[in-house]
Scaffold this motif. Sequence first.
Motif, PDB file in Angstrom:
ATOM      1  N   GLN A 154       0.851  -1.195   0.000  1.00  0.00           N
ATOM      2  CA  GLN A 154       0.000   0.000   0.000  1.00  0.00           C
ATOM      3  C   GLN A 154       0.885   1.243   0.000  1.00  0.00           C
ATOM      4  OE1 GLN A 154      -3.728  -0.180   0.928  1.00  0.00           O
ATOM      5  NE2 GLN A 154      -3.328  -2.152  -0.041  1.00  0.00           N
ATOM      6  N   LEU A 155       0.331   2.328  -0.555  1.00  0.00           N
ATOM      7  CA  LEU A 155       1.094   3.577  -0.595  1.00  0.00           C
ATOM      8  C   LEU A 155       1.446   4.020   0.832  1.00  0.00           C
ATOM      9  CD1 LEU A 155       2.101   5.991  -2.365  1.00  0.00           C
ATOM     10  CD2 LEU A 155      -0.059   7.111  -1.781  1.00  0.00           C
ATOM     11  N   LYS A 156       2.727   4.295   1.059  1.00  0.00           N
ATOM     12  CA  LYS A 156       3.161   4.661   2.419  1.00  0.00           C
ATOM     13  C   LYS A 156       3.468   6.145   2.596  1.00  0.00           C
ATOM     14  CE  LYS A 156       4.954   0.478   4.433  1.00  0.00           C
ATOM     15  NZ  LYS A 156       6.118  -0.085   5.121  1.00  0.00           N
ATOM     16  N   PHE A 157       3.867   6.808   1.474  1.00  0.00           N
ATOM     17  CA  PHE A 157       4.320   8.201   1.631  1.00  0.00           C
ATOM     18  C   PHE A 157       3.656   9.127   0.619  1.00  0.00           C
ATOM     19  CE2 PHE A 157       8.071   5.404   2.551  1.00  0.00           C
ATOM     20  CZ  PHE A 157       8.005   5.507   3.936  1.00  0.00           C
ATOM     21  N   LYS A 158       3.304  10.322   1.088  1.00  0.00           N
ATOM     22  CA  LYS A 158       2.783  11.356   0.188  1.00  0.00           C
ATOM     23  C   LYS A 158       3.958  11.985  -0.573  1.00  0.00           C
ATOM     24  CE  LYS A 158      -0.267  12.565   3.842  1.00  0.00           C
ATOM     25  NZ  LYS A 158      -0.178  13.424   4.985  1.00  0.00           N
ATOM     26  N   PRO A 159       3.674  12.619  -1.722  1.00  0.00           N
ATOM     27  CA  PRO A 159       4.768  13.276  -2.454  1.00  0.00           C
ATOM     28  C   PRO A 159       5.467  14.308  -1.559  1.00  0.00           C
ATOM     29  CG  PRO A 159       2.761  13.231  -3.762  1.00  0.00           C
ATOM     30  CD  PRO A 159       2.381  12.768  -2.398  1.00  0.00           C
ATOM     31  N   PHE A 160       6.763  14.459  -1.756  1.00  0.00           N
ATOM     32  CA  PHE A 160       7.503  15.427  -0.925  1.00  0.00           C
ATOM     33  C   PHE A 160       8.647  16.057  -1.715  1.00  0.00           C
ATOM     34  CE2 PHE A 160      11.299  12.811  -0.047  1.00  0.00           C
ATOM     35  CZ  PHE A 160      10.830  11.530  -0.323  1.00  0.00           C
ATOM     36  N   VAL A 161       9.060  17.222  -1.227  1.00  0.00           N
ATOM     37  CA  VAL A 161      10.208  17.919  -1.811  1.00  0.00           C
ATOM     38  C   VAL A 161      11.408  17.592  -0.902  1.00  0.00           C
ATOM     39  CG1 VAL A 161      11.184  20.209  -2.273  1.00  0.00           C
ATOM     40  CG2 VAL A 161       8.787  19.729  -2.841  1.00  0.00           C
ATOM     41  N   HIS A 162      12.497  17.182  -1.534  1.00  0.00           N
ATOM     42  CA  HIS A 162      13.644  16.682  -0.764  1.00  0.00           C
ATOM     43  C   HIS A 162      14.147  17.700   0.276  1.00  0.00           C
ATOM     44  CE1 HIS A 162      17.520  14.034  -1.090  1.00  0.00           C
ATOM     45  NE2 HIS A 162      17.127  14.219   0.140  1.00  0.00           N
ATOM     46  N   SER A 163      14.271  18.955  -0.158  1.00  0.00           N
ATOM     47  CA  SER A 163      14.836  19.948   0.775  1.00  0.00           C
ATOM     48  C   SER A 163      13.885  20.191   1.959  1.00  0.00           C
ATOM     49  CB  SER A 163      15.159  21.256   0.061  1.00  0.00           C
ATOM     50  OG  SER A 163      13.982  21.850  -0.413  1.00  0.00           O
ATOM     51  N   ASP A 164      12.570  19.991   1.736  1.00  0.00           N
ATOM     52  CA  ASP A 164      11.623  20.159   2.854  1.00  0.00           C
ATOM     53  C   ASP A 164      11.760  19.019   3.864  1.00  0.00           C
ATOM     54  OD1 ASP A 164      10.695  22.478   1.779  1.00  0.00           O
ATOM     55  OD2 ASP A 164       8.966  21.557   0.779  1.00  0.00           O
ATOM     56  N   LEU A 165      12.065  17.831   3.358  1.00  0.00           N
ATOM     57  CA  LEU A 165      12.301  16.700   4.268  1.00  0.00           C
ATOM     58  C   LEU A 165      13.521  17.010   5.147  1.00  0.00           C
ATOM     59  CD1 LEU A 165      11.823  13.650   5.085  1.00  0.00           C
ATOM     60  CD2 LEU A 165      13.500  13.079   3.325  1.00  0.00           C
ATOM     61  N   ILE A 166      14.540  17.587   4.523  1.00  0.00           N
ATOM     62  CA  ILE A 166      15.763  17.908   5.272  1.00  0.00           C
ATOM     63  C   ILE A 166      15.487  19.027   6.291  1.00  0.00           C
ATOM     64  CG2 ILE A 166      18.123  18.817   5.031  1.00  0.00           C
ATOM     65  CD1 ILE A 166      18.141  17.194   2.325  1.00  0.00           C
ATOM     66  N   LYS A 167      14.653  19.992   5.883  1.00  0.00           N
ATOM     67  CA  LYS A 167      14.287  21.065   6.835  1.00  0.00           C
ATOM     68  C   LYS A 167      13.526  20.483   8.014  1.00  0.00           C
ATOM     69  CE  LYS A 167      13.993  24.682   3.422  1.00  0.00           C
ATOM     70  NZ  LYS A 167      13.036  24.893   2.329  1.00  0.00           N
ATOM     71  N   PHE A 168      12.639  19.533   7.714  1.00  0.00           N
ATOM     72  CA  PHE A 168      11.883  18.884   8.802  1.00  0.00           C
ATOM     73  C   PHE A 168      12.846  18.149   9.734  1.00  0.00           C
ATOM     74  CE2 PHE A 168       9.828  14.994  10.458  1.00  0.00           C
ATOM     75  CZ  PHE A 168       8.936  15.593  11.326  1.00  0.00           C
ATOM     76  N   PHE A 169      13.837  17.502   9.161  1.00  0.00           N
ATOM     77  CA  PHE A 169      14.822  16.765   9.967  1.00  0.00           C
ATOM     78  C   PHE A 169      15.507  17.696  10.977  1.00  0.00           C
ATOM     79  CE2 PHE A 169      19.416  15.551  10.259  1.00  0.00           C
ATOM     80  CZ  PHE A 169      19.234  14.531  11.180  1.00  0.00           C
ATOM     81  N   ALA A 170      15.697  18.947  10.555  1.00  0.00           N
ATOM     82  CA  ALA A 170      16.408  19.897  11.428  1.00  0.00           C
ATOM     83  C   ALA A 170      15.511  20.469  12.535  1.00  0.00           C
ATOM     84  CB  ALA A 170      16.991  21.018  10.581  1.00  0.00           C
ATOM     85  N   THR A 171      14.222  20.154  12.524  1.00  0.00           N
ATOM     86  CA  THR A 171      13.343  20.669  13.587  1.00  0.00           C
ATOM     87  C   THR A 171      13.457  19.753  14.808  1.00  0.00           C
ATOM     88  OG1 THR A 171      11.438  19.331  12.907  1.00  0.00           O
ATOM     89  CG2 THR A 171      11.658  21.522  11.887  1.00  0.00           C
ATOM     90  N   GLU A 172      12.915  20.228  15.930  1.00  0.00           N
ATOM     91  CA  GLU A 172      12.990  19.449  17.164  1.00  0.00           C
ATOM     92  C   GLU A 172      12.322  18.082  16.979  1.00  0.00           C
ATOM     93  OE1 GLU A 172      11.562  20.252  21.571  1.00  0.00           O
ATOM     94  OE2 GLU A 172      12.134  22.090  20.471  1.00  0.00           O
ATOM     95  N   ARG A 173      11.148  18.112  16.306  1.00  0.00           N
ATOM     96  CA  ARG A 173      10.414  16.859  16.080  1.00  0.00           C
ATOM     97  C   ARG A 173      11.184  15.936  15.138  1.00  0.00           C
ATOM     98  NH1 ARG A 173       5.304  16.603  12.890  1.00  0.00           N
ATOM     99  NH2 ARG A 173       5.026  14.354  12.995  1.00  0.00           N
ATOM    100  N   GLY A 174      11.779  16.554  14.134  1.00  0.00           N
ATOM    101  CA  GLY A 174      12.548  15.769  13.164  1.00  0.00           C
ATOM    102  C   GLY A 174      13.754  15.120  13.814  1.00  0.00           C
ATOM    103  N   LEU A 175      14.440  15.865  14.655  1.00  0.00           N
ATOM    104  CA  LEU A 175      15.646  15.329  15.292  1.00  0.00           C
ATOM    105  C   LEU A 175      15.314  14.194  16.267  1.00  0.00           C
ATOM    106  CD1 LEU A 175      17.585  18.660  15.885  1.00  0.00           C
ATOM    107  CD2 LEU A 175      18.338  16.755  14.450  1.00  0.00           C
ATOM    108  N   ARG A 176      14.109  14.273  16.849  1.00  0.00           N
ATOM    109  CA  ARG A 176      13.691  13.232  17.800  1.00  0.00           C
ATOM    110  C   ARG A 176      13.122  12.005  17.093  1.00  0.00           C
ATOM    111  NH1 ARG A 176      10.767  16.864  21.121  1.00  0.00           N
ATOM    112  NH2 ARG A 176       8.940  16.026  20.092  1.00  0.00           N
ATOM    113  N   SER A 177      12.730  12.191  15.832  1.00  0.00           N
ATOM    114  CA  SER A 177      11.982  11.150  15.120  1.00  0.00           C
ATOM    115  C   SER A 177      12.776   9.852  14.949  1.00  0.00           C
ATOM    116  CB  SER A 177      11.574  11.678  13.746  1.00  0.00           C
ATOM    117  OG  SER A 177      11.024  10.640  12.992  1.00  0.00           O
ATOM    118  N   GLN A 178      12.089   8.755  15.142  1.00  0.00           N
ATOM    119  CA  GLN A 178      12.701   7.432  14.923  1.00  0.00           C
ATOM    120  C   GLN A 178      12.358   6.920  13.531  1.00  0.00           C
ATOM    121  OE1 GLN A 178      14.715   5.784  17.305  1.00  0.00           O
ATOM    122  NE2 GLN A 178      14.567   7.845  18.163  1.00  0.00           N
TER     123      GLN A 178
END
Length: 187
Positions: A154-178
Amino acid sequence: MFSKIVAELDKKVVRMLFESYGITKNCESYIESTRYLLRHVNYDIPKTKETSTVFPSHTDKTFTTILYPNQISGLEFQIRDGQWITLELPPSSFVVLAGEACRGWSNDRVLAPIHKVVLDINGSETRSTIGLFTFIKDDKIIEVAEELVDEEHQLKFKPFVHSDLIKFFATERGLRSQNLLKDYCGV
Ligand SMILES: O=C(O)CCC(=O)C(=O)O
Ligand SMILES: [Fe+2]
C-alpha cells in the motif's frame, strides 16, 4: 574529475535501481534534477574508549550516497533484523547506500540503512572517506513510483520535496523522530 566519475557511477546505480523494479519512465528526470555534494572527512584516532564511535548512528538524508573510504575499516551497518555488521572491503571499494529520499521514492522497499563509524582505539592510521551525497532539486517532487504500489504494498508516503524533508529533519520533532519519512509524509 573524481567527482564527475563518481557522479557517473551514481547515475548508473540509479538507472539500475529503477530498471530493477521495471520502471523505465521518469528515471532521467530524477537524474537531471540531482545535485551532487562531495565531502572529504578525516577521522582522528579516538583517545579513549568512549570516543570509539566517531560518527554516531544515523540514516543518510540523501537520495543516494557513495562512499570511498581509505583502507581503515570502521563502517558498520544495521541490517533488517537489527543486527550490526562491520563492512570489510577490498582496497579501492566504493560503498553505495540509499538515503531517506530513495526510501520514500521506493515506497519503503529500499532500506535506508542505519550506519555509523567505529574506530579501533588501538589503531594508528587516520580513517579518511570521500563521500558523494545526492539531493533532488526543488523542481522535482519525489513521488512513490506507481509501479511500486499494489495490494501487497500500500502507498506509504505522500509526495515530498527533498529539501523540505531535510528542513523537517532539522526541527525538534525531526531530530527526535525514529522514523523520519513516516513522521514527515507518512500516509
Ligand atoms: O565516513 C564514512 O565512511 C561514513 C560517513 C557517513 O556515514 C556520512 O557522512 O553520512
Ligand atoms: Fe552516513
